[in-house]
Design a protein around this motif. Structure first.
Motif, PDB file in Angstrom:
ATOM      1  N   THR A 250      10.503   8.985   4.492  1.00 42.94           N
ATOM      2  CA  THR A 250      10.701   8.421   3.160  1.00 42.94           C
ATOM      3  C   THR A 250      11.161   6.970   3.255  1.00 42.94           C
ATOM      4  O   THR A 250      10.774   6.125   2.425  1.00 42.94           O
ATOM      5  CB  THR A 250      11.722   9.249   2.363  1.00 42.94           C
ATOM      6  N   SER A 251      11.978   6.672   4.258  1.00 44.47           N
ATOM      7  CA  SER A 251      12.418   5.287   4.460  1.00 44.47           C
ATOM      8  C   SER A 251      11.224   4.381   4.757  1.00 44.47           C
ATOM      9  O   SER A 251      11.083   3.297   4.165  1.00 44.47           O
ATOM     10  CB  SER A 251      13.431   5.218   5.603  1.00 44.47           C
ATOM     11  N   TRP A 252      10.347   4.818   5.673  1.00 45.87           N
ATOM     12  CA  TRP A 252       9.158   4.027   5.991  1.00 45.87           C
ATOM     13  C   TRP A 252       8.239   3.917   4.778  1.00 45.87           C
ATOM     14  O   TRP A 252       7.584   2.882   4.571  1.00 45.87           O
ATOM     15  CB  TRP A 252       8.411   4.623   7.176  1.00 45.87           C
ATOM     16  N   TYR A 253       8.174   4.975   3.990  1.00 43.40           N
ATOM     17  CA  TYR A 253       7.341   4.967   2.773  1.00 43.40           C
ATOM     18  C   TYR A 253       7.788   3.852   1.826  1.00 43.40           C
ATOM     19  O   TYR A 253       6.973   3.065   1.346  1.00 43.40           O
ATOM     20  CB  TYR A 253       7.436   6.330   2.090  1.00 43.40           C
ATOM     21  N   TRP A 254       9.112   3.774   1.588  1.00 44.60           N
ATOM     22  CA  TRP A 254       9.613   2.761   0.660  1.00 44.60           C
ATOM     23  C   TRP A 254       9.520   1.361   1.255  1.00 44.60           C
ATOM     24  O   TRP A 254       9.261   0.382   0.538  1.00 44.60           O
ATOM     25  CB  TRP A 254      11.048   3.079   0.260  1.00 44.60           C
ATOM     26  N   ILE A 255       9.745   1.257   2.560  1.00 47.24           N
ATOM     27  CA  ILE A 255       9.615  -0.057   3.217  1.00 47.24           C
ATOM     28  C   ILE A 255       8.182  -0.563   3.092  1.00 47.24           C
ATOM     29  O   ILE A 255       7.937  -1.732   2.770  1.00 47.24           O
ATOM     30  CB  ILE A 255      10.037   0.029   4.690  1.00 47.24           C
ATOM     31  N   ALA A 256       7.205   0.315   3.361  1.00 44.36           N
ATOM     32  CA  ALA A 256       5.795  -0.070   3.270  1.00 44.36           C
ATOM     33  C   ALA A 256       5.400  -0.365   1.829  1.00 44.36           C
ATOM     34  O   ALA A 256       4.603  -1.272   1.568  1.00 44.36           O
ATOM     35  CB  ALA A 256       4.920   1.051   3.839  1.00 44.36           C
ATOM     36  N   ARG A 257       5.963   0.379   0.920  1.00 42.11           N
ATOM     37  CA  ARG A 257       5.657   0.158  -0.505  1.00 42.11           C
ATOM     38  C   ARG A 257       6.123  -1.228  -0.943  1.00 42.11           C
ATOM     39  O   ARG A 257       5.493  -1.875  -1.788  1.00 42.11           O
ATOM     40  CB  ARG A 257       6.328   1.241  -1.342  1.00 42.11           C
ATOM     41  N   ARG A 258       7.214  -1.680  -0.353  1.00 39.54           N
ATOM     42  CA  ARG A 258       7.768  -2.981  -0.739  1.00 39.54           C
ATOM     43  C   ARG A 258       7.132  -4.137   0.026  1.00 39.54           C
ATOM     44  O   ARG A 258       6.852  -5.195  -0.552  1.00 39.54           O
ATOM     45  CB  ARG A 258       9.278  -2.987  -0.505  1.00 39.54           C
ATOM     46  N   HIS A 259       6.907  -3.944   1.340  1.00 38.78           N
ATOM     47  CA  HIS A 259       6.462  -5.066   2.180  1.00 38.78           C
ATOM     48  C   HIS A 259       4.972  -5.033   2.508  1.00 38.78           C
ATOM     49  O   HIS A 259       4.465  -5.967   3.138  1.00 38.78           O
ATOM     50  CB  HIS A 259       7.274  -5.097   3.471  1.00 38.78           C
ATOM     51  N   GLY A 260       4.282  -3.977   2.148  1.00 44.07           N
ATOM     52  CA  GLY A 260       2.836  -3.952   2.321  1.00 44.07           C
ATOM     53  C   GLY A 260       2.373  -3.774   3.757  1.00 44.07           C
ATOM     54  O   GLY A 260       3.051  -3.172   4.583  1.00 44.07           O
ATOM     55  N   ARG A 261       1.244  -4.368   4.063  1.00 41.94           N
ATOM     56  CA  ARG A 261       0.536  -4.118   5.312  1.00 41.94           C
ATOM     57  C   ARG A 261       1.255  -4.673   6.545  1.00 41.94           C
ATOM     58  O   ARG A 261       0.934  -4.279   7.668  1.00 41.94           O
ATOM     59  CB  ARG A 261      -0.878  -4.690   5.234  1.00 41.94           C
ATOM     60  N   ARG A 262       2.214  -5.567   6.351  1.00 37.79           N
ATOM     61  CA  ARG A 262       2.948  -6.099   7.507  1.00 37.79           C
ATOM     62  C   ARG A 262       3.690  -5.002   8.254  1.00 37.79           C
ATOM     63  O   ARG A 262       3.964  -5.120   9.444  1.00 37.79           O
ATOM     64  CB  ARG A 262       3.944  -7.165   7.045  1.00 37.79           C
ATOM     65  N   VAL A 263       4.005  -3.915   7.557  1.00 34.51           N
ATOM     66  CA  VAL A 263       4.748  -2.814   8.170  1.00 34.51           C
ATOM     67  C   VAL A 263       3.921  -2.131   9.254  1.00 34.51           C
ATOM     68  O   VAL A 263       4.465  -1.610  10.227  1.00 34.51           O
ATOM     69  CB  VAL A 263       5.168  -1.792   7.094  1.00 34.51           C
ATOM     70  N   LEU A 264       2.583  -2.136   9.112  1.00 27.76           N
ATOM     71  CA  LEU A 264       1.725  -1.452  10.077  1.00 27.76           C
ATOM     72  C   LEU A 264       1.887  -2.042  11.478  1.00 27.76           C
ATOM     73  O   LEU A 264       1.994  -1.313  12.465  1.00 27.76           O
ATOM     74  CB  LEU A 264       0.260  -1.541   9.633  1.00 27.76           C
ATOM     75  N   ALA A 265       1.898  -3.359  11.557  1.00 27.45           N
ATOM     76  CA  ALA A 265       2.056  -4.009  12.858  1.00 27.45           C
ATOM     77  C   ALA A 265       3.411  -3.691  13.468  1.00 27.45           C
ATOM     78  O   ALA A 265       3.531  -3.464  14.672  1.00 27.45           O
ATOM     79  CB  ALA A 265       1.872  -5.523  12.726  1.00 27.45           C
TER      80      ALA A 265
ATOM     81  N   LEU B 226       5.180   9.458  -5.586  1.00 29.43           N
ATOM     82  CA  LEU B 226       6.236  10.158  -4.862  1.00 29.43           C
ATOM     83  C   LEU B 226       6.121  11.668  -5.066  1.00 29.43           C
ATOM     84  O   LEU B 226       6.386  12.447  -4.142  1.00 29.43           O
ATOM     85  CB  LEU B 226       7.611   9.667  -5.327  1.00 29.43           C
ATOM     86  N   ALA B 227       5.698  12.072  -6.254  1.00 27.80           N
ATOM     87  CA  ALA B 227       5.550  13.500  -6.546  1.00 27.80           C
ATOM     88  C   ALA B 227       4.471  14.144  -5.688  1.00 27.80           C
ATOM     89  O   ALA B 227       4.483  15.354  -5.463  1.00 27.80           O
ATOM     90  CB  ALA B 227       5.228  13.699  -8.025  1.00 27.80           C
ATOM     91  N   MET B 228       3.539  13.333  -5.183  1.00 25.97           N
ATOM     92  CA  MET B 228       2.496  13.846  -4.295  1.00 25.97           C
ATOM     93  C   MET B 228       2.902  13.668  -2.833  1.00 25.97           C
ATOM     94  O   MET B 228       2.628  14.530  -1.987  1.00 25.97           O
ATOM     95  CB  MET B 228       1.178  13.120  -4.567  1.00 25.97           C
ATOM     96  N   PHE B 229       3.569  12.546  -2.533  1.00 27.30           N
ATOM     97  CA  PHE B 229       3.967  12.254  -1.158  1.00 27.30           C
ATOM     98  C   PHE B 229       4.959  13.283  -0.626  1.00 27.30           C
ATOM     99  O   PHE B 229       4.814  13.780   0.500  1.00 27.30           O
ATOM    100  CB  PHE B 229       4.581  10.851  -1.095  1.00 27.30           C
ATOM    101  N   VAL B 230       5.971  13.598  -1.411  1.00 30.82           N
ATOM    102  CA  VAL B 230       7.049  14.473  -0.948  1.00 30.82           C
ATOM    103  C   VAL B 230       6.563  15.850  -0.510  1.00 30.82           C
ATOM    104  O   VAL B 230       6.871  16.291   0.608  1.00 30.82           O
ATOM    105  CB  VAL B 230       8.147  14.594  -2.024  1.00 30.82           C
ATOM    106  N   PRO B 231       5.786  16.581  -1.318  1.00 28.01           N
ATOM    107  CA  PRO B 231       5.359  17.913  -0.858  1.00 28.01           C
ATOM    108  C   PRO B 231       4.467  17.875   0.366  1.00 28.01           C
ATOM    109  O   PRO B 231       4.600  18.710   1.264  1.00 28.01           O
ATOM    110  CB  PRO B 231       4.620  18.498  -2.076  1.00 28.01           C
ATOM    111  N   PHE B 232       3.553  16.897   0.427  1.00 22.29           N
ATOM    112  CA  PHE B 232       2.686  16.802   1.601  1.00 22.29           C
ATOM    113  C   PHE B 232       3.501  16.487   2.856  1.00 22.29           C
ATOM    114  O   PHE B 232       3.251  17.046   3.934  1.00 22.29           O
ATOM    115  CB  PHE B 232       1.608  15.741   1.391  1.00 22.29           C
TER     116      PHE B 232
END
Length: 314
Positions: free
Chosen positions: A65-80, A132-138
């Motif tokens: 969930t932490s990585w989810y929110w970080i990526a949601r905020r900072h975008g594709r830079r998180v992938l690298a 988030l309602a879809m991310f959490v259960p998966f």
């Protein structure tokens, strides 16, 4: 070694939680061995199987969930960043993204079983703004499936696990050295695999400054963007044309095989660009150079991107 076994028995749930949290968070600290031990202790009545699974899934959920929110905020830079943290040979971002686009958030159900895919799929969920309602259960179902496996195996084969622990306990300091040595060997092997992977991709790169100089001098070259269609929606380097890394762009069929081609992507170590370069070499082209650092290096250097309307579904 026996005091470590007692420690696991006494603080097993917290140890499981912390190990999984750090592992999923990106540190190369494999959680499976400890989960198997916890499963064996559960078979002996020292822990509850359900509690161990809950502890493991909780650690995974917080990290994911932490990585989810970080990526949601900072975008594709998180992938690298995620791929730099991992010691796994780089899973190409483009291939992972293609799979994620085809399967959708359901990718999270099996992502952790594929080395290098788990954290990338989590980040893509944030980048593509999966609800988030879809991310959490998966995420919870996927984590439960993945971390239940070693726990149940440890529970089923608790006699074998107990024998190994007892042997290490009898060995004392030597047993501890064996455990530490095994962990060090594991980390070394993963690091070495990564180095071999990077070495295989090495070829004559072109830097951003060199590319800019060639474009300014109007030197004839073909610039290929081999990122996914979704990634290109954010803009491409001026003059670039879209191409799949394993399929030659139709316009290239009419180019002389001595034409200089520059290929770029967004993968760590330019993995997709290198793959495309090898494919183009097989097609007869002789002058192919991946862009060092890919699209991120271009943007970091302060150069602009342009938006293009694409007709090709690649």
């Amino acid at each position: 070694m026996d005091h470590i076994v007692r420690l696991v028995g006494e603080f097993g749930l917290f140890a499981v939680f912390l190990n999984v949290l750090l592992d999923v968070g990106g540190l190369p600290l494999p959680a499976y061995p400890l989960l198997a031990v916890a499963g064996a202790l559960a078979a002996q009545g020292q822990l509850s199987v359900g509690s161990v699974i809950v502890a493991a899934v909780s650690g995974s959920f917080i990290a994911d969930t932490s990585w989810y929110w970080i990526a949601r905020r900072h975008g594709r830079r998180v992938l690298a960043l995620l791929c730099k943290l991992s010691l796994s040979p780089d899973t190409c971002v483009r291939q992972t993204e293609t799979l994620f686009i085809k399967v959708g958030p359901a990718t999270l159900l099996f992502a952790k079983f594929i080395p290098g895919l788990g954290n990338i799929a989590i980040a893509l969920s944030g980048i593509t703004r999966v609800r988030l309602a879809m991310f959490v259960p998966f995420e919870l179902i996927g984590a439960s499936l993945y971390f239940s496996l070693p726990i149940l195996l440890g529970w089923l084969f608790h006699d074998a696990v107990t024998k190994v622990l007892n042997t290490l306990a009898r060995l004392g300091a030597i047993g501890l050295a064996i455990v530490v040595g095994a962990l060090a060997l594991y980390l070394f092997i993963r690091w070495w695999e990564r180095m071999l992977f990077i070495r295989q991709l090495r070829m004559d790169r072109i830097t951003v400054d060199e590319l800019v100089a060639q474009l300014d001098n109007e030197r004839k070259l073909v610039l290929l963007d081999v990122r996914s269609r979704q990634a290109r929606a954010g803009g491409v380097i001026p003059g670039a044309i879209a191409a799949h890394p394993e399929d030659m762009h139709p316009t290239l069929e009419h180019h002389d095989r001595d034409t200089e081609i520059v290929v770029y992507c967004a993968c760590p170590n330019e993995a997709t660009a290198a793959l495309a370069a090898k494919h183009l070499k097989k097609a007869g082209f002789k002058k192919i150079r991946p862009l060092l650092g890919g699209i991120d290096a271009w943007v970091k250097a302060g150069h602009k991107l342009v938006l293009v309307k694409e007709n090709l579904q690649i």
